[in-house]
Design an enzyme around this catalytic site. Structure first.
Site, PDB file in Angstrom:
ATOM      1  N   GLU A  32       0.859  -1.197   0.000  1.00  0.00           N
ATOM      2  CA  GLU A  32       0.000   0.000   0.000  1.00  0.00           C
ATOM      3  C   GLU A  32       0.892   1.243   0.000  1.00  0.00           C
ATOM      4  O   GLU A  32       1.758   1.378   0.852  1.00  0.00           O
ATOM      5  CB  GLU A  32      -0.929  -0.020   1.224  1.00  0.00           C
ATOM      6  N   GLY A 179     -23.776  15.595 -11.080  1.00  0.00           N
ATOM      7  CA  GLY A 179     -24.781  15.337 -10.042  1.00  0.00           C
ATOM      8  C   GLY A 179     -24.938  13.858  -9.770  1.00  0.00           C
ATOM      9  O   GLY A 179     -26.049  13.340  -9.678  1.00  0.00           O
ATOM     10  N   GLY A 180     -23.790  13.160  -9.646  1.00  0.00           N
ATOM     11  CA  GLY A 180     -23.823  11.736  -9.291  1.00  0.00           C
ATOM     12  C   GLY A 180     -23.786  11.598  -7.780  1.00  0.00           C
ATOM     13  O   GLY A 180     -24.170  12.509  -7.044  1.00  0.00           O
ATOM     14  N   ASP A 299     -12.609  -1.473  -7.440  1.00  0.00           N
ATOM     15  CA  ASP A 299     -12.850  -0.467  -8.486  1.00  0.00           C
ATOM     16  C   ASP A 299     -12.048  -0.724  -9.755  1.00  0.00           C
ATOM     17  O   ASP A 299     -12.483  -0.354 -10.849  1.00  0.00           O
ATOM     18  CB  ASP A 299     -12.475   0.934  -7.971  1.00  0.00           C
ATOM     19  N   HIS A 450     -41.675  -3.171  15.802  1.00  0.00           N
ATOM     20  CA  HIS A 450     -42.518  -1.972  15.776  1.00  0.00           C
ATOM     21  C   HIS A 450     -42.169  -1.083  16.958  1.00  0.00           C
ATOM     22  O   HIS A 450     -41.977  -1.596  18.067  1.00  0.00           O
ATOM     23  CB  HIS A 450     -43.989  -2.374  15.848  1.00  0.00           C
TER      24      HIS A 450
HETATM   25  P1  NAD Z   1     -21.097   8.944 -10.752  1.00  0.00           P
HETATM   26  O1  NAD Z   1     -20.910   8.093 -11.937  1.00  0.00           O
HETATM   27  O2  NAD Z   1     -21.985   8.500  -9.650  1.00  0.00           O
HETATM   28  O3  NAD Z   1     -21.663  10.382 -11.198  1.00  0.00           O
HETATM   29  C1  NAD Z   1     -21.022  11.201 -12.124  1.00  0.00           C
HETATM   30  C2  NAD Z   1     -22.054  12.140 -12.679  1.00  0.00           C
HETATM   31  O4  NAD Z   1     -21.407  13.121 -13.465  1.00  0.00           O
HETATM   32  C3  NAD Z   1     -23.068  11.453 -13.588  1.00  0.00           C
HETATM   33  O5  NAD Z   1     -24.362  11.818 -13.185  1.00  0.00           O
HETATM   34  C4  NAD Z   1     -22.715  12.005 -14.981  1.00  0.00           C
HETATM   35  O6  NAD Z   1     -23.826  12.106 -15.828  1.00  0.00           O
HETATM   36  C5  NAD Z   1     -22.158  13.366 -14.646  1.00  0.00           C
HETATM   37  N1  NAD Z   1     -21.224  13.922 -15.633  1.00  0.00           N
HETATM   38  C6  NAD Z   1     -20.265  13.269 -16.315  1.00  0.00           C
HETATM   39  N2  NAD Z   1     -19.570  14.146 -17.086  1.00  0.00           N
HETATM   40  C7  NAD Z   1     -20.104  15.373 -16.852  1.00  0.00           C
HETATM   41  C8  NAD Z   1     -19.815  16.682 -17.301  1.00  0.00           C
HETATM   42  N3  NAD Z   1     -18.807  16.927 -18.149  1.00  0.00           N
HETATM   43  N4  NAD Z   1     -20.589  17.716 -16.861  1.00  0.00           N
HETATM   44  C9  NAD Z   1     -21.591  17.493 -15.977  1.00  0.00           C
HETATM   45  N5  NAD Z   1     -21.906  16.276 -15.514  1.00  0.00           N
HETATM   46  C10 NAD Z   1     -21.167  15.230 -15.937  1.00  0.00           C
HETATM   47  O7  NAD Z   1     -19.621   9.266 -10.232  1.00  0.00           O
HETATM   48  P2  NAD Z   1     -19.134   9.990  -8.915  1.00  0.00           P
HETATM   49  O8  NAD Z   1     -20.254  10.702  -8.254  1.00  0.00           O
HETATM   50  O9  NAD Z   1     -17.916  10.745  -9.309  1.00  0.00           O
HETATM   51  O10 NAD Z   1     -18.731   8.762  -7.996  1.00  0.00           O
HETATM   52  C11 NAD Z   1     -17.689   7.864  -8.421  1.00  0.00           C
HETATM   53  C12 NAD Z   1     -17.924   6.470  -7.901  1.00  0.00           C
HETATM   54  O11 NAD Z   1     -17.814   6.441  -6.500  1.00  0.00           O
HETATM   55  C13 NAD Z   1     -19.294   5.943  -8.275  1.00  0.00           C
HETATM   56  O12 NAD Z   1     -19.175   4.642  -8.786  1.00  0.00           O
HETATM   57  C14 NAD Z   1     -20.041   5.933  -6.983  1.00  0.00           C
HETATM   58  O13 NAD Z   1     -20.985   4.886  -6.901  1.00  0.00           O
HETATM   59  C15 NAD Z   1     -18.928   5.781  -5.947  1.00  0.00           C
HETATM   60  N6  NAD Z   1     -19.364   6.425  -4.697  1.00  0.00           N
HETATM   61  C16 NAD Z   1     -20.278   5.799  -3.922  1.00  0.00           C
HETATM   62  C17 NAD Z   1     -20.752   6.407  -2.781  1.00  0.00           C
HETATM   63  C18 NAD Z   1     -21.780   5.724  -1.927  1.00  0.00           C
HETATM   64  O14 NAD Z   1     -21.979   4.528  -2.104  1.00  0.00           O
HETATM   65  N7  NAD Z   1     -22.470   6.415  -1.034  1.00  0.00           N
HETATM   66  C19 NAD Z   1     -20.315   7.690  -2.446  1.00  0.00           C
HETATM   67  C20 NAD Z   1     -19.409   8.313  -3.279  1.00  0.00           C
HETATM   68  C21 NAD Z   1     -18.928   7.670  -4.405  1.00  0.00           C
END
Ligand code: NAD
Length: 461
Positions: A32, A179-180, A299, A450
């Protein structure tokens, strides 16, 4: 010494595999370059949840009137929240090191690089030393993707999630590109701490992979609360703190870019015949690559980028390597996931859209017409979360939603999608049902305590 298993990367996949294989008495070496725990523990799941919890405490205190409580002079100290986050992370990292301290695993700090590979031996260099192992597990994870937007590189106003987590001061204002999951969790954090937030999402909706009825509940709430969420909006350029999108200029002190993550393949160059798909390592159902003694998990496989999937992949991989009977597989149809917005979203199994797409592809136009439409293949049950008494007691002003997707013929539960606090804490119950192919009649026989919000699953039947 020749190790049985060399693991590169000490995140949830790497440390789970190291613990499981070494507990079985096999000699393991784990490399690591940063702290064990990987992205999730150090710069992902755990630090974000620590900060989000602090923000929620502040938000709840300033919105307590609806419960008959008035709190005056409520304040927060962001540096103190950050300090607490660091302590939580440090304790958990120490816990992982402790778990690996079992006499059969060796933790090596540094960047590991493959030197050579035969079917019998993998040779790895780390620092000045070389190490040999019979088998290799690659768990090198992923890094934030930097999209090719003009003005994004070397721009001090631009943050990724790691920068945002390291900041000791809150930004005055923030634009979040993407907005992911990451984008919406940070939008929640900053909004609850009073920072003006704009989210710019390229797709027609935020969280595009989730059930869209559930997402709409969040969208409505966040827009009403004042978060500026722009969808179908493409970022054309960034200049300092200015973002040009769909021809309009938006400005903020910081710009957080969260548009997905990409697999880390550095150090693996010597494995030049390792098969990849769109930059991620291809693995079979036991996490085996195309090279006989090389496996990958987490990942870096690009399958589902979630810590709990990585850990499960590692368990399956070690079971296969140790030839444990019965061989286990991962139930990819029953992977729960949570988005830590407020309210939380928790989901497991297929969405309605995925079921529709599946049957549309399987049956074709003619088949669907003959069957009476795609709706004949599945049922949807929906309830507001207010059908749970506990939810009503603790979520003033919220309605929430719980949606269940059911196989029309077999009456099995294919997916459950919820929004409403604390659905993250009972989605595991729905995972059991989906994983084990429970029918509605079988779920009906399960007694739910409950009053709990989990009763919403029972109400649905
Ligand atoms: P994501 O894939 O969830 O979201 C990325 C978003 O960015 C998508 O909605 C996409 O349409 C948008 N996008 C892409 N290019 C763009 C652009 N040029 N302009 C505007 N919008 C654009 O990715 P993330 O949020 O970066 O997360 C990465 C990974 O980490 C994901 O696989 C996610 O599941 C994981 N993660 C999970 C958790 C959790 O489980 N709570 C929390 C954080 C991250």
């Amino acid at each position: 010494m020749k190790y049985f298993l060399a693991i590169i990367g000490g995140g949830p996949a790497g440390y789970t595999a190291a613990e499981k294989a070494s507990k079985a008495g096999k000699e393991v070496v784990l490399f690591e370059q940063n702290a064990v725990g990987g992205t999730c523990l150090n710069v992902g799941c755990i630090p974000t949840k620590s900060l989000l919890y602090g923000a929620k405490q502040y938000y709840n205190a300033t919105h307590a009137q609806k419960y008959g409580v008035t709190a005056e002079h409520v304040a927060f100290d962001f540096a103190a929240m950050q300090k607490r986050k660091t302590i939580v992370v440090r304790k958990l990292v120490a816990g992982i090191k402790q778990r690996l301290n079992n006499g059969h695993s060796t933790l090596v700090s540094g960047f590991a690089k493959i030197v050579s590979r035969t079917d019998e031996t993998v040779t790895i260099q780390c620092g000045e030393q070389t190490y040999e192992a019979e088998n290799l597990l690659i768990c090198t994870g992923s890094t934030n993707f930097v999209p090719p937007i003009p003005g994004i590189q070397n721009n001090p106003a631009v943050w990724d999630s790691t920068d945002a987590l390291a900041a000791t001061e809150l930004p005055q204002s923030i634009i979040i590109v993407g907005g992911g999951v990451i984008g919406m969790e940070f939008a929640t954090l900053y909004h609850e701490l009073g920072v003006p937030v704009t989210v710019i999402e390229a797709m027609p909706t935020i969280l595009p992979n989730l059930d869209q009825e559930v997402v709409q509940v969040l969208l409505d709430k966040y827009r009403k609360a004042g978060i500026n969420i722009l969808t179908s909006t493409k970022v054309e350029a960034i200049n300092g703190g200015q973002v040009t999108a769909n021809g309009t200029v938006y400005e903020a002190e910081r710009i957080l870019v969260s548009v997905g993550r990409r697999a880390n393949l550095q150090g693996l160059e010597a494995l030049n015949d390792l098969e990849l798909n769109r930059g991620a390592i291809i693995v079979d159902e036991f996490m085996k690559t195309n090279l006989p003694n090389v496996y990958a998990a987490g990942d870096v496989t690009g399958k589902v980028m979630l810590a709990h999937v990585a850990a499960r992949q590692a368990e399956v991989m070690v079971g296969r390597l140790l030839k444990q009977i019965p061989l286990q597989r991962i139930a990819y149809n029953a992977i729960p996931s949570v988005v830590y917005t407020n309210p939380e979203i928790a989901t497991v199994g297929l969405t309605e859209q995925q079921v529709r797409d599946f049957y549309t592809e399987m049956e074709g136009e003619a088949g669907l017409a003959k069957a009476g439409g795609v709706e004949t293949f599945y049922e949807v049950r929906k309830l507001p979360m207010t059908f749970s008494g506990r939810f009503m007691a603790e979520n003033e002003g919220e309605t929430g939603l719980c949606k269940m997707i059911i196989d029309a013929k077999k009456q099995t539960i294919l997916g459950v999608h919820c929004i409403g606090n604390p659905c993250s804490e009972f989605i595991a119950a729905a995972s059991f049902a989906v994983r084990n192919g429970y029918t509605l009649a079988e779920l009906q026989q399960v007694v739910f305590p409950h009053p709990t919000v989990s009763e919403i699953l029972h109400e649905m039947i």
